[in-house]
Design a protein around this motif. Structure first.
Motif, short mmCIF file in Angstrom:
data_model
loop_
_atom_site.label_atom_id
_atom_site.label_comp_id
_atom_site.label_asym_id
_atom_site.label_seq_id
_atom_site.Cartn_x
_atom_site.Cartn_y
_atom_site.Cartn_z
N GLN A 118 0.82 -1.21 0.00
CA GLN A 118 0.00 0.00 0.00
C GLN A 118 0.86 1.27 0.00
O GLN A 118 0.59 2.21 -0.75
CB GLN A 118 -0.92 0.00 1.23
CG GLN A 118 -1.95 -1.13 1.22
CD GLN A 118 -2.64 -1.28 2.56
OE1 GLN A 118 -1.99 -1.52 3.56
NE2 GLN A 118 -3.96 -1.12 2.56
N ILE A 119 1.89 1.28 0.84
CA ILE A 119 2.70 2.50 0.96
C ILE A 119 3.75 2.60 -0.14
O ILE A 119 4.27 3.68 -0.40
CB ILE A 119 3.38 2.59 2.35
CG1 ILE A 119 4.32 1.40 2.57
CG2 ILE A 119 2.35 2.69 3.46
CD1 ILE A 119 5.10 1.47 3.87
N ASN A 120 4.09 1.48 -0.78
CA ASN A 120 5.08 1.48 -1.85
C ASN A 120 4.62 0.52 -2.95
O ASN A 120 5.27 -0.49 -3.23
CB ASN A 120 6.45 1.06 -1.30
CG ASN A 120 7.58 1.18 -2.32
OD1 ASN A 120 7.43 1.80 -3.37
ND2 ASN A 120 8.71 0.57 -2.03
N PRO A 121 3.47 0.82 -3.60
CA PRO A 121 2.88 -0.12 -4.56
C PRO A 121 3.76 -0.41 -5.76
O PRO A 121 3.65 -1.47 -6.38
CB PRO A 121 1.57 0.57 -4.97
CG PRO A 121 1.81 2.02 -4.69
CD PRO A 121 2.67 2.04 -3.46
N LEU A 122 4.64 0.53 -6.12
CA LEU A 122 5.54 0.31 -7.26
C LEU A 122 6.82 -0.42 -6.86
O LEU A 122 7.68 -0.70 -7.70
CB LEU A 122 5.89 1.65 -7.92
CG LEU A 122 4.71 2.45 -8.49
CD1 LEU A 122 5.20 3.76 -9.08
CD2 LEU A 122 3.96 1.63 -9.53
N ASP A 123 6.93 -0.71 -5.55
CA ASP A 123 8.10 -1.42 -5.01
C ASP A 123 9.40 -0.72 -5.40
O ASP A 123 10.35 -1.33 -5.90
CB ASP A 123 8.11 -2.87 -5.50
CG ASP A 123 8.98 -3.77 -4.61
OD1 ASP A 123 9.20 -3.40 -3.43
OD2 ASP A 123 9.44 -4.82 -5.08
N ILE A 124 9.44 0.59 -5.15
CA ILE A 124 10.63 1.39 -5.48
C ILE A 124 11.73 1.11 -4.47
O ILE A 124 11.51 1.18 -3.26
CB ILE A 124 10.28 2.89 -5.48
CG1 ILE A 124 9.22 3.19 -6.54
CG2 ILE A 124 11.53 3.74 -5.70
CD1 ILE A 124 8.66 4.58 -6.47
N ASN A 125 12.89 0.79 -4.95
CA ASN A 125 14.04 0.55 -4.08
C ASN A 125 15.31 0.90 -4.84
O ASN A 125 15.77 0.12 -5.68
CB ASN A 125 14.09 -0.91 -3.63
CG ASN A 125 15.14 -1.16 -2.56
OD1 ASN A 125 16.05 -0.36 -2.38
ND2 ASN A 125 15.02 -2.27 -1.86
N MET A 181 7.98 -5.25 6.36
CA MET A 181 7.07 -4.14 6.54
C MET A 181 7.47 -2.92 5.72
O MET A 181 6.81 -1.88 5.77
CB MET A 181 6.97 -3.76 8.02
CG MET A 181 6.29 -4.82 8.88
SD MET A 181 4.69 -5.36 8.20
CE MET A 181 3.76 -3.83 8.22
N LEU A 182 8.54 -3.07 4.96
CA LEU A 182 9.04 -1.95 4.16
C LEU A 182 9.03 -2.22 2.67
O LEU A 182 8.83 -1.31 1.87
CB LEU A 182 10.47 -1.61 4.60
CG LEU A 182 10.65 -1.31 6.09
CD1 LEU A 182 12.11 -1.14 6.42
CD2 LEU A 182 9.87 -0.07 6.48
#
Length: 348
Positions: A118-125, A181-182
């Motif tokens: 939800q907080i990082n739907p594009l899975d940016i890393n 969780m991240l």
């Protein structure tokens, strides 16, 4: 006079930016030149260090240069890239803090019941791009010495999954550093994985059963004990983090101690089991002065201080313990890693 060379395997704990301490340890061991490294096992930041060292050896093999110096250069290149990435933009700095920060930064997401989907739907890393630029996994996977082992935790079973050889790629390395969780779980071959620290921080069994060296040197950056009990929310979360990521190490140490003592008594087949000599390099009180919350810092000053501390600790350890390699275990396993329950298990 020729140097006395001894063969060891290395076990590298994870711990965010405190992994710079491990960088310093490895830098000093490589500079000393008296250790031949058979295998390296790492989780999370420990896995990053293991792969960086492997990158140096792989580069040296193809260019026919000094592997020890190439490994030192590869480690420095990785950590300097981490510093630069953390300082680049506010978004990248925030994401680097997330990777380095562990549960302390995860706490707000937990409190608001938000998942990384939800907080990082594009899975940016941004760390993913750094890893893909820094490391040639095809070459690293072909190394026979040292062999590199990266651990991740299988989400469904909770078991440690070891990636090495052809299976060691950028996805495996990112899985090893995937805090649940991240970041979204990393999918590999249809299975999902989280941070390797949950199931093996670091995993010792590949060094025992898939390598030849009897000596295993643990580089430990998560303290087993704290002098004071935490009382505020942040410190409590820090301590939970440390306990969680040390639990698997304690369990492995109990197993190794049990097998060693059974072998000494002649109760196990020496053709199937072998005695493991354990050693440890840690920062002691000097590293404990850095609270777990400092794992979020990616600034140059912090990382350089930790690197220097790691170098100093490794140099002292070499001076004190090098002669004992191959001869005996140099840590007190019963005092540091076991509990009173073991005393009755073998009729002691």
């Amino acid at each position: 006079m020729a140097k006395s060379i001894k063969t060891v395997s290395l076990a590298l704990q994870g711990g965010g930016s405190h992994g710079a301490f491990t960088w310093g340890v490895l830098d000093a061991l490589l500079e000393d030149g008296r250790l031949e490294i058979d295998g390296i096992s790492g989780a999370s930041a420990g896995a990053m260090n293991a792969v960086a060292l492997g990158q140096g050896y792989a580069t040296a093999k193809s260019s026919k240069t000094d592997p020890l110096e190439a490994a030192r250069e590869a480690l420095a290149s990785f950590w300097n890239a981490v510093i630069q990435l953390g300082a680049a933009t506010s978004l990248q700095r925030s994401m680097m803090d997330v990777w380095l920060g562990g549960w302390k930064i995860a706490a707000p997401a937990v409190q608001t019941n938000l998942s990384p989907y939800q907080i990082n739907p594009l899975d940016i890393n941004p760390l993913r791009s750094l890893v893909e630029k820094q490391f040639d996994f095809e070459r690293i996977g072909k190394l026979s010495e040292p062999r590199i082992f990266v651990s991740a935790t299988h989400v469904n079973t909770g078991k440690a999954e070891i990636f090495s050889g052809k299976r060691l790629n950028s996805a495996a390395l990112m899985a090893s550093a995937c805090l649940p969780m991240l970041f979204q779980a990393v999918e590999i071959e249809g299975e999902h994985y989280w941070d390797g620290g949950f199931s093996g921080n670091p995993a010792l069994h590949p060094l025992i059963y898939r390598c030849h060296a009897s000596d295993v040197v643990l580089v430990q950056i998560n303290p087993l004990e704290r002098n004071a009990s935490p009382t505020d929310a942040a410190d409590i979360m820090d301590r939970i983090n440390e306990l969680t990521f040390n639990a698997s190490l304690l369990a492995q140490m109990r197993s190794i101690d049990f097998v060693n003592r059974m072998l000494e008594r002649g109760n196990l087949d020496e053709n199937r089991y072998r005695k493991v000599l354990l050693h440890r390099i840690d920062g002691g009180e000097a590293l404990e002065a850095y609270p777990a919350s400092s794992k979020t810092h990616a600034d140059s000053a912090m990382i350089q201080k930790l690197q220097t501390l790691g170098r100093e600790c490794a140099q002292r350890w070499l001076k004190k313990r090098f002669a004992e390699l191959g001869e005996k275990t140099t840590i007190d396993i019963a005092r540091d890693y076991l509990d009173d329950m073991r005393m009755g298990s073998l009729g002691d």
